[in-house]
Design an enzyme around this catalytic site. Structure first.
Site, PDB file in Angstrom:
ATOM      1  N   ASP A   1       0.859  -1.200   0.000  1.00 15.97           N
ATOM      2  CA  ASP A   1       0.000   0.000   0.000  1.00 15.97           C
ATOM      3  C   ASP A   1       0.886   1.238   0.000  1.00 15.97           C
ATOM      4  O   ASP A   1       2.086   1.151   0.206  1.00 15.97           O
ATOM      5  CB  ASP A   1      -0.882   0.003   1.258  1.00 15.97           C
TER       6      ASP A   1
ATOM      7  N   ASP B   1       0.550   3.745   2.226  1.00 17.99           N
ATOM      8  CA  ASP B   1       0.381   4.388   3.525  1.00 17.99           C
ATOM      9  C   ASP B   1      -0.566   5.589   3.373  1.00 17.99           C
ATOM     10  O   ASP B   1      -1.505   5.512   2.592  1.00 17.99           O
ATOM     11  CB  ASP B   1       1.751   4.750   4.133  1.00 17.99           C
TER      12      ASP B   1
END
Ligand SMILES: CSC[C@H]1O[C@H](OP(=O)(O)O)[C@H](O)[C@@H]1O
Ligand SMILES: Nc1ncnc2[nH]cnc12
Length: 292
Positions: free
Chosen positions: A211, A213
């Site tokens: 991901d 973040d």
């Protein structure tokens, strides 16, 4: 020091609790004076190389990052005779160029965790090891090469910031960590890396970016189920990289400077050492204690 055989320890993180597909696998419960490890280890071989696997969060992912007994996990690896330790971790990206699905072999670490047992040593037996280079360049390069040859996009270096969790970061924290120079983010590499160094285990992290973040304003924050979905999609690549690592290892393991870091680390005079503390260090520091 004479060369010895490789024995690769693997601590499998999120999405990798079920092992990495060892041949002739056998599950063994190993006790540690530092308490209960995350679970039994699985031992087996790949291409004739011995491997010992431990699921960091336990079978079925029941242990959160702040409750993992990192000391017991590393002690158990050492007790099993592991020579080199690989961490497989899910990580968030703090850089545009480290996209979800990419892999990274981390070289540097920043520790923002709190309240975790961060050393095997303490009152009665004081030791100080260097953590300037917290990961092993030899193991890191082998892992990066292996993942690359398996078809992964691999970034050979990067700085991992370890946060306490279990919540993901705020946007303000995420932006600040970027300014600090961190490239990726996770919750488990510290104190794992500290303890591996104290146990004289060369340690490397193969991180899988799951991901971005929270620093990208146009995106939602991190969603754990999406992290697991990305891990699921990339878990086979991580396993392939580990299997191929066994092909890349030279037949004999040349000594590493990390094998003997404790030779220069002890502060406590032999006559002042607490025998109870010393006894607990039999696996982690037995080699160096016998020589000191
Ligand atoms: C499920 S996302 C958060 C979780 O994943 C990472 O774990 P690991 O390093 O063991 O793969 C991260 O550090 C968090 O513990
Ligand atoms: N964004 C993130 N922050 C902390 N740990 C993570 N593990 C995977 N993604 C993460």
């Amino acid at each position: 020091m004479s060369a010895k055989a490789w024995h690769i320890g693997v601590i499998g993180g999120s999405g990798l609790t079920e092992g990495v597909g060892l041949d002739n696998a056998q599950q063994i419960a190993v006790d540690s004076p530092f308490g209960a490890p995350s679970g039994p280890v699985t031992q087996g071989t790949i291409n004739g190389v011995k491997f010992t696997f431990l699921a960091r969060h336990g079978a079925g992912h029941v242990i959160p990052p702040d409750a993992i007994n990192y000391r017991a996990n590393i002690d158990v690896m050492k007790r099993c005779g592991v020579t080199d330790l690989v961490s497989l971790s899910a990580i968030g990206s703090l850089r545009e160029e480290f996209a979800p699905g990419h892999f990274i072999t981390v070289d540097q670490l920043i520790d923002r965790t709190q309240g975790r047992e961060g050393s095997f040593f303490g009152t009665g037996m004081v030791a100080h090891v260097s953590l300037a280079d917290p990961t092993c360049p030899r193991l890191r390069e082998l892992l990066a090469l292996s993942a690359h040859q398996c078809g992964a996009v691999v970034h050979p270096r990067g700085c991992y910031i370890a946060i306490q969790g279990p919540q993901f970061s705020t946007r303000a924290e995420s932006v600040m960590y970027r300014q600090w120079g961190a490239d990726v983010i996770g919750m488990t590499a510290m104190p794992e890396a500290r303890l591996a160094r104290e146990a004289e285990l060369p340690y490397a992290i193969l991180g899988m970016v799951t991901d971005y973040d929270a620093w990208r304003e146009e995106e939602e924050g991190v969603v754990a189920s999406e992290v697991f979905a990305t891990m699921k999609a990339n878990g086979d690549m991580a396993k392939a990289a580990l299997r191929h690592l066994a092909d890349l290892l030279p037949p004999e393991r040349p000594a590493s400077p990390i094998d003997t870091v404790l030779d220069h680390a002890f502060a406590t005079a032999p006559a002042k050492r607490d025998p109870h503390v010393v006894a607990m260090l039999d696996a982690v520091a037995g080699r160096a204690l016998r020589n000191s």
